[in-house]
Design an enzyme around this catalytic site. Structure first.
Site, short mmCIF file in Angstrom:
data_model
loop_
_atom_site.label_atom_id
_atom_site.label_comp_id
_atom_site.label_asym_id
_atom_site.label_seq_id
_atom_site.Cartn_x
_atom_site.Cartn_y
_atom_site.Cartn_z
N HIS A 237 -9.17 -0.21 13.78
CA HIS A 237 -8.90 1.00 13.00
C HIS A 237 -10.16 1.83 12.71
CE1 HIS A 237 -4.95 -0.74 12.67
NE2 HIS A 237 -4.51 0.29 11.96
N ASN B 144 -7.69 -4.23 9.51
CA ASN B 144 -8.21 -2.95 10.03
C ASN B 144 -8.82 -3.10 11.42
OD1 ASN B 144 -7.42 -1.65 7.74
ND2 ASN B 144 -9.37 -2.00 6.70
N HIS C 271 -9.49 5.47 13.61
CA HIS C 271 -9.54 6.61 12.70
C HIS C 271 -10.44 7.70 13.25
CE1 HIS C 271 -8.18 3.87 9.19
NE2 HIS C 271 -7.15 4.37 9.84
N HIS D 229 -0.95 7.27 16.19
CA HIS D 229 -1.74 6.23 15.50
C HIS D 229 -1.86 4.98 16.38
CE1 HIS D 229 -3.43 3.97 12.19
NE2 HIS D 229 -2.50 3.04 12.34
N LYS E 23 0.87 -1.19 0.00
CA LYS E 23 0.00 0.00 0.00
C LYS E 23 0.90 1.23 0.00
CE LYS E 23 -4.35 -1.38 2.15
NZ LYS E 23 -5.22 -1.29 3.33
N ARG F 260 -8.05 -9.00 3.66
CA ARG F 260 -7.09 -7.96 4.04
C ARG F 260 -7.76 -6.94 4.96
NH1 ARG F 260 -2.17 -5.19 0.63
NH2 ARG F 260 -1.55 -3.77 2.29
N GLU G 266 0.36 -2.66 16.61
CA GLU G 266 0.06 -3.44 15.39
C GLU G 266 0.44 -4.92 15.58
OE1 GLU G 266 -1.63 -2.18 12.73
OE2 GLU G 266 -1.55 -0.11 13.43
N LYS H 50 1.01 -10.65 8.53
CA LYS H 50 0.68 -9.63 7.53
C LYS H 50 0.98 -10.16 6.13
CE LYS H 50 0.16 -5.30 5.94
NZ LYS H 50 0.16 -3.89 6.02
N1 GLY Z 1 -2.45 -1.47 7.18
C1 GLY Z 1 -3.43 -2.34 6.63
C2 GLY Z 1 -3.04 -2.95 5.33
O1 GLY Z 1 -1.90 -2.88 4.93
O2 GLY Z 1 -3.88 -3.50 4.67
#
Ligand code: GLY
Length: 359
Positions: A248, A245, A252, A265, A143, A241, A185, A227
């Site tokens: 999150h 989140n 957010h 964060h 991303k 995926r 995380e 991940k």
């Molecule tokens: N941080 C979430 C993702 O990479 O999908």
């Protein structure tokens, strides 16, 4: 000794290496030899880290190495912030065979990744994340992007690197707050996918033990494995995926409201994970013992576990409904089904969401 993870996605496979002394010892020749290389360095990265990388690049027979520094703030994560990088590439006549290296935290790797995705329609990229947060999250999975018109990461591309190097020595200069941001995380990954990792984290942090280098490498490796597995199965976030989140949706909203201004964060996500676990409890998907265990672990690493006194529920509801408008009136929460397993819960009732923040 380093540990290796293979990420396999439809747009490319690559290796993620985790360990100490990687920047000194890694042989970059297969990627760098006879190529133009631009290293884009986060201004917060200590010069020693850059020196180690520069020596390794020199030994790898690059044709040309340029180094530039960028300011890494959310404000500079913008079109304007990208311009100096494009200008260096252009003025140094970098061709399509060039290679970019992002050296820094998540803002750097997101920005450099986006430049790599778009310069001459895509050039090769190595990500060298130097913060715990960017190692276990931003640098894996492709991303990339910038903020635009008040929204975060709303312009960007999925663009996979050729290699990710996570040198644990670069974490030694991190502040406690930055370190804890990354731990949030790691806890997240354990909660959504790996009960054993959760227990391992409990053993370390509930007993207030000092984290050894070997333990640190191991938890980064295990967390990155999760991940990597998730993004390998769903590169473009069409399904699972989204489980990444977890915490999150709340996080957010917390980041957007005044009374929590100054929350990092990781802090917002830590609190968000407690609320999302509370929602899971209210939906009878986890037990109250599991909820307490989650709360205790999050608290034990130094993340906030309750809302401040001046927290304003109306601000929170407004921030949530702003997201709701963007997402076509549906809010998507990730909830747990026990520790180590997660699922998507679409649009739970508003009153339940409000109840879930009363911790
Ligand atoms: N941080 C979430 C993702 O990479 O999908």
């Amino acid at each position: 000794m380093s540990k290796s993870i293979n990420v396999r996605t439809p747009s490319g496979n690559y290796e993620v290496l985790v360990g100490s002394k990687l920047l000194e010892d890694y042989n970059f020749k297969w990627l760098v030899q006879n190529r133009q290389v631009l290293v884009v360095k986060d201004s917060n990265v200590p010069n020693k880290i850059l020196e180690n990388l520069s020596i390794s690049l020199d030994n790898s027979e690059a044709k040309q190495v340029e180094i530039m520094e960028i300011e890494t703030s959310e404000k500079n994560k913008s079109f304007e912030g990208l311009m100096p990088i494009f200008e260096v590439l252009n003025s140094s006549k970098f061709n399509r065979d060039c290679l970019l290296i992002g050296l820094g935290g998540g803002i750097t790797t997101d920005m450099v990744g986006f430049v790599a995705a778009s310069y001459l329609r895509g050039v090769d990229l190595i990500q060298i994340p130097t913060t715990l947060l960017s190692q276990v999250d931003a640098a894996i999975g492709g991303k990339t992007g910038i903020n635009f018109s008040g929204s975060k990461n709303n312009i960007g591309a999925f663009y996979q690197p050729k290699l990710v190097l996570m040198d644990t020595d670069s974490l030694k200069s991190l502040s406690k707050l930055d370190f804890v941001d990354g731990l949030a995380e790691i806890i997240k990954h354990s909660l959504i996918a790996d009960k054993n990792l959760f227990t391992k984290l409990e053993n370390i942090f509930l007993n207030d033990k000092d984290l050894s280098d070997a333990e640190l490498t191991q938890i980064i490796y295990e967390s990155s494995l999760i991940k990597a597995f998730v993004v390998s199965n769903d590169e473009k976030e069409k399904s699972d995926r989204a489980l990444l989140n977890f915490g999150h949706t709340y996080g957010h909203a917390f980041e957007a409201i005044q009374s929590l201004e100054g929350f990092s964060h990781g802090q917002a996500v830590g609190l968000g994970m407690i609320c999302a676990s509370h929602l899971s409890l209210l939906l009878e998907k986890i037990s109250s013992e599991e909820f307490e265990k989650i709360k205790n672990l999050i608290k034990s690493v130094g993340l906030p576990h309750e809302l401040p006194d001046n927290f304003n529920e109306d601000d929170f509801s407004e921030a949530m409904s702003r997201d709701k408008k963007i997402l076509n009136k549906k809010l998507r929460f990730i909830t747990l089904r026990g520790i180590g397993s997660a699922e998507i819960t679409e649009d739970p009732p508003d009153d339940l969401v409000l109840k879930s923040i009363n911790l």
